[in-house]
Design an enzyme around this catalytic site. Sequence first.
Site, PDB file in Angstrom:
ATOM      1  N   ASP A 184       1.607  -1.844   0.692  1.00 56.65           N
ATOM      2  CA  ASP A 184       2.404  -0.731   1.250  1.00 56.65           C
ATOM      3  C   ASP A 184       3.860  -0.859   0.785  1.00 56.65           C
ATOM      4  OD1 ASP A 184       3.759   1.090   2.853  1.00 56.65           O
ATOM      5  OD2 ASP A 184       2.421   0.787   4.555  1.00 56.65           O
ATOM      6  N   HIS A 214       0.493   2.898   1.347  1.00 61.00           N
ATOM      7  CA  HIS A 214       0.803   3.491   2.648  1.00 61.00           C
ATOM      8  C   HIS A 214      -0.241   4.535   3.072  1.00 61.00           C
ATOM      9  CE1 HIS A 214       3.718   3.951   5.861  1.00 61.00           C
ATOM     10  NE2 HIS A 214       3.666   5.259   5.744  1.00 61.00           N
ATOM     11  N   SER A 267       1.762   6.055  10.493  1.00 64.63           N
ATOM     12  CA  SER A 267       3.122   5.920   9.980  1.00 64.63           C
ATOM     13  C   SER A 267       4.153   6.256  11.073  1.00 64.63           C
ATOM     14  CB  SER A 267       3.232   6.814   8.726  1.00 64.63           C
ATOM     15  OG  SER A 267       4.414   6.586   8.050  1.00 64.63           O
TER      16      SER A 267
END
Length: 205
Positions: free
Chosen positions: A155, A186, A105
């Site tokens: 996501d 995610h 991320s």
Amino acid sequence: MDKPDFIHKYIPAPKPHSPTLLLLHGTGGNEDDLVPLGEQLLPGASLLSPRGKVLEQGMPRFFRRLAEGVFDVPDLVARTHELADFVDEFKASHQLDRIVAVGFSNGANIAASMFLIRPATLTGAVLFRAMVPLVPETLPDLRDKRLLLTSGTYDPLIDREEAIKLRQLLERCGATVLHHWIEVGHQLTRQDVVTARQWLTKEFS
Ligand code: MLT
């Protein structure tokens, strides 16, 4: 000038000339977060795990954002250079050879930014849930870089097109990119770990 520094964890490999995984956590993580993952992904590699210096409501990150998915680009550029300086210095002082980023991320986004504006620092990367961090005016030559992107089909933070744009940008720079889709959101899953372990073992052990 002061030596670039980050709070970090370093676990040297038992054997010389092993690759080093540069572990880059997501928002709210720290230098401890990805160490167990790094140990699973490429046993025998050195691990270098810095903590992001930016705090968002007390949560460490690697660069500032203005809103979710909207980055403060001047800060991102400055933080990318700061992190690359730290890694370059660490690499020289510890005689490390290949540095392979493993980012999740926010950590994956700064790793992508390093390829785009400081390409010499990293040899390859596993980018879990990354997006386009910025588009430099001059594209770097990434012909000797190998990357694995894993993206989540569902996501909620990163559209499909956004992940594809990152792959296309890296490929336009000449990088070899394997883009793997997983039917999740995610969060990291077992399938990410298995895919990354196979890829890292094939490319870097
Ligand atoms: C970012 O800010 O880098 C991305 O939005 C991912 C995140 O950290 O949530």
